[in-house]
Design a protein around this motif. Structure first.
Motif, PDB file in Angstrom:
ATOM      1  N   UNK A  57      39.494  38.438  42.086  1.00 61.61           N
ATOM      2  CA  UNK A  57      40.291  39.120  42.768  1.00 61.61           C
ATOM      3  C   UNK A  57      39.340  40.338  43.492  1.00 61.61           C
ATOM      4  N   UNK A  58      38.199  40.447  42.874  1.00 60.22           N
ATOM      5  CA  UNK A  58      37.134  41.268  43.788  1.00 60.22           C
ATOM      6  C   UNK A  58      36.666  40.267  44.995  1.00 60.22           C
ATOM      7  N   UNK A  59      36.243  39.222  44.864  1.00 58.14           N
ATOM      8  CA  UNK A  59      35.958  38.210  45.911  1.00 58.14           C
ATOM      9  C   UNK A  59      37.153  38.403  46.899  1.00 58.14           C
ATOM     10  N   UNK A  60      38.204  38.172  46.516  1.00 59.50           N
ATOM     11  CA  UNK A  60      39.413  38.331  47.368  1.00 59.50           C
ATOM     12  C   UNK A  60      39.380  39.436  48.359  1.00 59.50           C
ATOM     13  N   UNK A  61      39.201  40.782  47.756  1.00 57.18           N
ATOM     14  CA  UNK A  61      39.326  41.914  48.255  1.00 57.18           C
ATOM     15  C   UNK A  61      37.942  42.121  49.086  1.00 57.18           C
ATOM     16  N   UNK A  62      36.836  41.485  48.756  1.00 55.06           N
ATOM     17  CA  UNK A  62      35.661  41.498  49.439  1.00 55.06           C
ATOM     18  C   UNK A  62      35.934  40.763  50.812  1.00 55.06           C
ATOM     19  N   UNK A  63      36.497  39.684  50.764  1.00 52.64           N
ATOM     20  CA  UNK A  63      36.835  38.740  52.031  1.00 52.64           C
ATOM     21  C   UNK A  63      37.668  39.423  52.676  1.00 52.64           C
ATOM     22  N   UNK A  64      38.755  40.334  52.332  1.00 52.70           N
ATOM     23  CA  UNK A  64      39.624  41.207  53.112  1.00 52.70           C
ATOM     24  C   UNK A  64      38.717  42.081  53.953  1.00 52.70           C
ATOM     25  N   UNK A  65      37.846  42.636  53.175  1.00 58.92           N
ATOM     26  CA  UNK A  65      37.341  44.048  53.634  1.00 58.92           C
ATOM     27  C   UNK A  65      36.100  43.718  54.768  1.00 58.92           C
ATOM     28  N   UNK A  66      35.445  42.462  54.525  1.00 61.97           N
ATOM     29  CA  UNK A  66      34.191  42.109  55.372  1.00 61.97           C
ATOM     30  C   UNK A  66      34.576  41.844  56.858  1.00 61.97           C
ATOM     31  N   UNK A  93      47.740  43.299  43.926  1.00 63.27           N
ATOM     32  CA  UNK A  93      47.072  42.682  42.884  1.00 63.27           C
ATOM     33  C   UNK A  93      47.501  43.481  41.390  1.00 63.27           C
ATOM     34  N   UNK A  94      47.565  44.999  41.503  1.00 65.28           N
ATOM     35  CA  UNK A  94      47.922  45.775  40.548  1.00 65.28           C
ATOM     36  C   UNK A  94      49.373  45.420  40.230  1.00 65.28           C
ATOM     37  N   UNK A 177      48.000  31.874  46.715  1.00 68.84           N
ATOM     38  CA  UNK A 177      48.000  32.353  45.453  1.00 68.84           C
ATOM     39  C   UNK A 177      46.736  32.889  45.106  1.00 68.84           C
ATOM     40  N   UNK A 178      46.505  33.613  43.942  1.00 70.51           N
ATOM     41  CA  UNK A 178      45.386  34.301  43.661  1.00 70.51           C
ATOM     42  C   UNK A 178      45.243  34.125  41.985  1.00 70.51           C
ATOM     43  N   UNK A 179      43.987  34.334  41.396  1.00 75.29           N
ATOM     44  CA  UNK A 179      44.009  34.207  40.003  1.00 75.29           C
ATOM     45  C   UNK A 179      45.004  34.890  39.184  1.00 75.29           C
ATOM     46  N   UNK A 180      45.413  36.016  39.431  1.00 75.16           N
ATOM     47  CA  UNK A 180      46.152  36.965  38.821  1.00 75.16           C
ATOM     48  C   UNK A 180      47.807  36.298  38.761  1.00 75.16           C
ATOM     49  N   UNK A 181      47.963  35.520  39.774  1.00 79.08           N
ATOM     50  CA  UNK A 181      49.283  35.154  40.148  1.00 79.08           C
ATOM     51  C   UNK A 181      49.526  33.948  39.305  1.00 79.08           C
ATOM     52  N   UNK A 182      48.641  33.215  38.626  1.00 80.56           N
ATOM     53  CA  UNK A 182      48.584  32.148  37.949  1.00 80.56           C
ATOM     54  C   UNK A 182      50.070  31.964  36.924  1.00 80.56           C
ATOM     55  N   UNK A 183      50.034  33.188  36.030  1.00 80.18           N
ATOM     56  CA  UNK A 183      51.116  33.075  35.131  1.00 80.18           C
ATOM     57  C   UNK A 183      52.523  33.915  35.723  1.00 80.18           C
ATOM     58  N   UNK A 184      52.143  34.406  37.064  1.00 77.96           N
ATOM     59  CA  UNK A 184      53.385  35.265  37.701  1.00 77.96           C
ATOM     60  C   UNK A 184      54.518  34.507  37.628  1.00 77.96           C
ATOM     61  N   UNK A 219      45.085  28.220  30.296  1.00 81.61           N
ATOM     62  CA  UNK A 219      45.222  29.114  31.100  1.00 81.61           C
ATOM     63  C   UNK A 219      44.057  29.439  32.103  1.00 81.61           C
ATOM     64  N   UNK A 220      42.945  29.075  31.501  1.00 82.93           N
ATOM     65  CA  UNK A 220      41.598  29.211  32.528  1.00 82.93           C
ATOM     66  C   UNK A 220      41.989  27.942  33.725  1.00 82.93           C
ATOM     67  N   UNK A 221      42.517  26.775  33.174  1.00 78.60           N
ATOM     68  CA  UNK A 221      42.726  26.061  34.265  1.00 78.60           C
ATOM     69  C   UNK A 221      43.878  26.376  35.314  1.00 78.60           C
ATOM     70  N   UNK A 222      44.921  27.077  34.949  1.00 86.43           N
ATOM     71  CA  UNK A 222      45.932  27.472  35.783  1.00 86.43           C
ATOM     72  C   UNK A 222      45.277  28.812  36.800  1.00 86.43           C
ATOM     73  N   UNK A 223      44.506  29.562  36.211  1.00 81.42           N
ATOM     74  CA  UNK A 223      43.739  30.569  36.828  1.00 81.42           C
ATOM     75  C   UNK A 223      42.981  29.810  38.191  1.00 81.42           C
TER      76      UNK A 223
END
Length: 292
Positions: A57-66, A93-94, A177-184, A219-223
């Motif tokens: 998530x932090x990497x995603x937000x960093x990619x968005x901000x750069x 994300x929240x 998708x992003x990591x937190x969306x895996x079990x969404x 769960x790690x695989x899904x993420x």
């Protein structure tokens, strides 16, 4: 609860000295009821769901901000982002985390309270000895293969009109998708997907610690496949037939009309049943664009 409370009793029952891992397990579980050990799955799942996707998530937000033209010290996150033009605000994300956490707590938590008799019936054990590394590895392989095959067909059923409109569309709200969306997902889908995940341990019973490891690994695989990033140094690329993020990201990108890439772990079901044609055509088109 173990039938012995002290190390001498346990070693007498085993007929040998305990390993360090077995001694630690004895200290932790000797006086704890088995159903409470089983309910550890809920805490493990919520803790993993909170922490494992956080770097992504932090990497995603960093990619968005750069801004364009700004390079990171090691790499630009957008270099490995599968959908570099898709960016979500922090609020998304929240919202995803809170909604998913609530659904997991209510579904998996409630299920853990009522499903222990089934766990006991199929032969999940808590006693000593602990399983060997080879036994655990063999069981993990069986569980992955069983879950992947059953999950493939359940996923296809969820992409029928009724299944998608009433249940699976929730999971597809995020086309990138992003990591937190895996079990969404819809609460019903969370329960339905628990069936293939538990079928492997029901066929090949294991130790409780192996069951914890299995749910953690799954769960790690899904993420990983929902990460939205295709890292060239990802060690999962060494696993034969592993689909990975690129394979599953295409499924989300196409959305509700997707009839491709239903497999969750490996790719052989999609290849065997011809549900990877759209993906292969997409990859071939990208390669032609690069060549030209």
């Amino acid at each position: 609860m173990l039938p012995y409370a002290t190390a001498p009793e346990a070693e007498a029952a085993l007929g040998r000295a305990m390993t360090r891992a077995e001694a630690a397990w004895l200290r932790y579980s000797a006086s704890m009821p088995d159903h409470l050990l089983y309910c550890h799955n809920v805490a493990i799942l919520l803790l993993l769901y909170t922490l494992a996707p956080l770097p992504l998530a932090l990497l995603e937000l960093r990619a968005r901000a750069a801004p364009d033209g700004v390079a990171a010290a090691v790499m630009r996150p957008s270099t490995y982002k599968l959908q570099p033009r898709a960016h979500l605000p922090p609020a998304a994300f929240v919202r995803c985390y809170l909604d998913t956490g609530r659904v997991l707590l209510l579904t998996v938590g409630a299920l853990s309270l009522v499903s222990y008799p089934a766990v006991k019936m199929v032969g999940i054990r808590t006693g000593l000895p602990l399983p060997s590394a080879g036994e655990v590895a063999a069981q993990m392989l069986v569980y992955l293969l069983v879950e992947d095959y059953l999950g493939y067909w359940i996923h296809r059923l969820l992409h029928t009109r009724w299944g998608y409109d009433n249940i699976h569309r929730v999971h597809h709200e995020f086309t990138a998708p992003f990591g937190y969306a895996a079990p969404y997902a819809h609460w019903a889908e969370v329960l339905i997907l628990g069936v293939p995940a538990f079928t492997g341990p029901a066929i090949v019973p294991c130790h409780m610690t192996t069951l914890w490891l299995w749910f953690l690994l799954r769960h790690l695989e899904a993420i990983d496949i929902h990460s939205g990033f295709n890292f060239p140094f990802n060690p999962t690329k060494l696993i034969p037939f592993y689909g990975g993020a690129d394979h599953h990201d295409y499924h989300h990108r196409v959305g509700g009309q997707s009839q491709s890439n239903f497999s969750s772990v490996f790719t052989f079901c999609d290849h065997l049943y011809g549900t990877d044609k759209g993906y292969r055509y997409h990859k071939a088109s990208l390669e032609k664009m690069i060549i030209n």
